[in-house]
Write an enzyme that holds these catalytic residues in place. Structure first.
Site, PDB file in Angstrom:
ATOM      1  N   ILE A  92      -3.830   4.498   0.280  1.00 39.03           N
ATOM      2  CA  ILE A  92      -4.425   5.031   1.506  1.00 39.03           C
ATOM      3  C   ILE A  92      -5.550   6.009   1.181  1.00 39.03           C
ATOM      4  CG2 ILE A  92      -2.896   7.015   1.876  1.00 39.03           C
ATOM      5  CD1 ILE A  92      -3.525   4.674   4.724  1.00 39.03           C
ATOM      6  N   LEU A  96       0.840  -1.191   0.000  1.00 39.59           N
ATOM      7  CA  LEU A  96       0.000   0.000   0.000  1.00 39.59           C
ATOM      8  C   LEU A  96       0.876   1.243   0.000  1.00 39.59           C
ATOM      9  CD1 LEU A  96      -3.240   0.676   1.702  1.00 39.59           C
ATOM     10  CD2 LEU A  96      -1.344   1.990   2.629  1.00 39.59           C
ATOM     11  N   CYS A  97       0.441   2.266  -0.712  1.00 37.41           N
ATOM     12  CA  CYS A  97       1.113   3.566  -0.683  1.00 37.41           C
ATOM     13  C   CYS A  97       0.039   4.651  -0.682  1.00 37.41           C
ATOM     14  CB  CYS A  97       2.103   3.717  -1.834  1.00 37.41           C
ATOM     15  SG  CYS A  97       1.346   3.744  -3.472  1.00 37.41           S
ATOM     16  N   HIS A  98       0.324   5.794  -1.293  1.00 37.11           N
ATOM     17  CA  HIS A  98      -0.637   6.896  -1.286  1.00 37.11           C
ATOM     18  C   HIS A  98      -1.807   6.617  -2.235  1.00 37.11           C
ATOM     19  CE1 HIS A  98      -2.014  10.928  -0.471  1.00 37.11           C
ATOM     20  NE2 HIS A  98      -2.133  11.146  -1.760  1.00 37.11           N
ATOM     21  N   GLY A 115      -1.279   4.055  -5.065  1.00 40.18           N
ATOM     22  CA  GLY A 115      -1.108   2.754  -5.704  1.00 40.18           C
ATOM     23  C   GLY A 115       0.086   2.576  -6.617  1.00 40.18           C
TER      24      GLY A 115
END
Length: 102
Positions: free
Chosen positions: A86, A58-60, A62
């Site tokens: 997120i 997971l990141c900001h 994708g």
């Protein structure tokens, strides 16, 4: 590369979420219990990533997590990218912590 929505991963039991965002991003919002390794440190810290279970990256939004998932898959880790990151997690009303990590 495999992908999953935030709601789908949240519905699973005992998951490993690997958050590859930078430390300053974690201060804004984070998922409690997630493993945090910034993407730029993943090569050096890959031994911290579990090998005996699926890892959900997971990141900001994708992009970085897709890179992390692709790398992890290339070394034999079962990795799945969380689409929308997120931001989508928050849009779907899933639990987040908004204060600074301790």
């Amino acid at each position: 590369m495999q992908e999953i929505t935030p709601a789908e991963v949240h519905a699973l039991d005992d998951v490993v979420i690997l958050d590859v965002r930078e430390p300053h991003e974690l201060e804004r919002a984070r998922i409690d219990g997630a493993l945090h390794i910034p993407l730029g440190e993943l090569l050096a810290r890959v031994d911290e990533v579990p090998r005996d279970t699926t890892v959900y990256t997971l990141c900001h939004v994708g992009g970085r997590s897709a890179q992390a998932a692709a790398y992890l898959e290339s070394i034999g880790v079962d990795a799945v990218n969380v689409t929308g990151g997120i931001v989508e997690w928050h849009r779907q009303g899933l639990p987040l912590t908004f204060d600074s990590p301790s």
